[in-house]
Design an enzyme around this catalytic site. Structure first.
Site, short mmCIF file in Angstrom:
data_model
loop_
_atom_site.label_atom_id
_atom_site.label_comp_id
_atom_site.label_asym_id
_atom_site.label_seq_id
_atom_site.Cartn_x
_atom_site.Cartn_y
_atom_site.Cartn_z
N CYS A 156 2.47 -2.68 -4.01
CA CYS A 156 1.67 -2.94 -5.21
C CYS A 156 2.59 -3.25 -6.40
O CYS A 156 3.26 -4.27 -6.39
CB CYS A 156 0.74 -1.76 -5.47
N ASP A 213 -8.06 -8.77 -0.83
CA ASP A 213 -7.50 -8.14 -2.02
C ASP A 213 -8.15 -8.77 -3.25
O ASP A 213 -7.93 -9.94 -3.55
CB ASP A 213 -5.97 -8.36 -2.06
N HIS A 245 -6.53 -4.66 -0.73
CA HIS A 245 -5.30 -4.21 -1.40
C HIS A 245 -4.95 -2.81 -0.88
O HIS A 245 -5.82 -2.04 -0.49
CB HIS A 245 -5.54 -4.17 -2.91
#
Length: 276
Positions: A156, A213, A245
């Site tokens: 991330c 995502d 995600h």
């Protein structure tokens, strides 16, 4: 007085214990890696303006270990990132995860992502890249790491930094970026984003992204792929069509075991292929 306070904060900053408050309750699928046969725990990394905490895991015996920088999400170096470092150590790596938000605040004690975001927004890319340089230097000098076998992976927030650090440090042999943001506005703190460095990238980076995502749209993934074609890095992006995600985060509902396992295998093969 402000600078002294900041220095004092850096000197007293510590790693999170357990999982960040904002991710509670954690799911039942959490992977736990023990420390048997390892040296693992908190260390201090000397940086330009003091020290930052980091989590280090490496085999208990041996030397000249390949180094892997493990870059955290917006939740800092909490239990999940520490466990990932231990997984690398079990594979024979010296894995080190520096707390890259140490100057701005302890995000592990904040109860929501909305509280965390303003802290993360204050973190300059230049500071992060400098801290990672210092982390590599510490790994070589103090932890028997091999500077010629340096890899990096991040998740991330750390996935975005993985791309940027691969462009910053040509000594990196390979990187693996898990669902890191690829585009953004140029600001004083974040002057460049992965798409801006893609065409001149020399270090091979494997990008692992989810087709579902909602924060990283498919058009930005394709834009990155297109820019990478003109680089000499031979970087690649793998897209898992049904993954959201944070599909590697086994402590969160977003975890997808099949895609996470496949990505972990691809990471290991990528590092081996490129000499990490």
């Amino acid at each position: 007085m402000k600078e002294i306070t900041r220095r004092n904060f850096i000197a007293t900053a510590t790693l999170a214990t357990g999982f960040a408050l904002a991710v509670q309750p954690v799911t039942a699928k959490v992977i736990t890696t023990d420390t048997k046969g390892l040296v693992a725990g908190a260390v201090k990394i000397p940086v330009q303006d003091g020290e930052i905490p980091a989590y280090r895991a490496q085999p208990a015996t041996g030397k000249n270990f390949p180094i892997v920088l493990v870059l955290h999400e917006i939740f800092g170096v909490h239990e999940h990132i520490q466990d990932v470092a231990r997984r690398f150590a079990k594979l024979g790596y010296l894995a080190i995860a520096p707390e890259l938000f140490a100057r701005q605040g302890d995000v592990s004690k904040l109860s929501s992502i909305d509280e965390i975001r303003p802290i993360v927004a204050k973190v300059p890319d230049a500071q992060v890249l400098s801290d990672l340089d210092a982390t590599v230097a510490w790994a070589v000098k103090s932890a028997k790491g091999n500077a010629n076998r340096l890899g990096i992976t991040g998740f991330c927030w750390g996935g975005r930094i993985t791309w940027l650090y691969a462009a910053h440090n040509p000594k990196v042999k390979a990187g693996v970026a898990w669902y890191g943001r690829l585009v953004g506005d140029a600001t004083e703190l974040t002057p460049k984003h992965p798409v801006d460095i893609a065409s001149t990238l020399k270090v091979p980076v494997l990008g692992l992204y989810g087709g579902k995502d909602t924060g990283i749209t498919l058009d930005t993934v394709e834009q990155m792929r297109d820019r990478l074609k003109s680089s000499s890095s031979k970087s690649e992006i793998i897209l898992y069509p049904n993954a959201p995600h944070a599909f590697f985060a086994d402590y969160r509902p977003s975890y997808r075991e099949k895609e996470a396992d496949d990505g972990w295998k691809r990471l290991q093969a990528w590092f081996k292929q490129h000499g990490v």
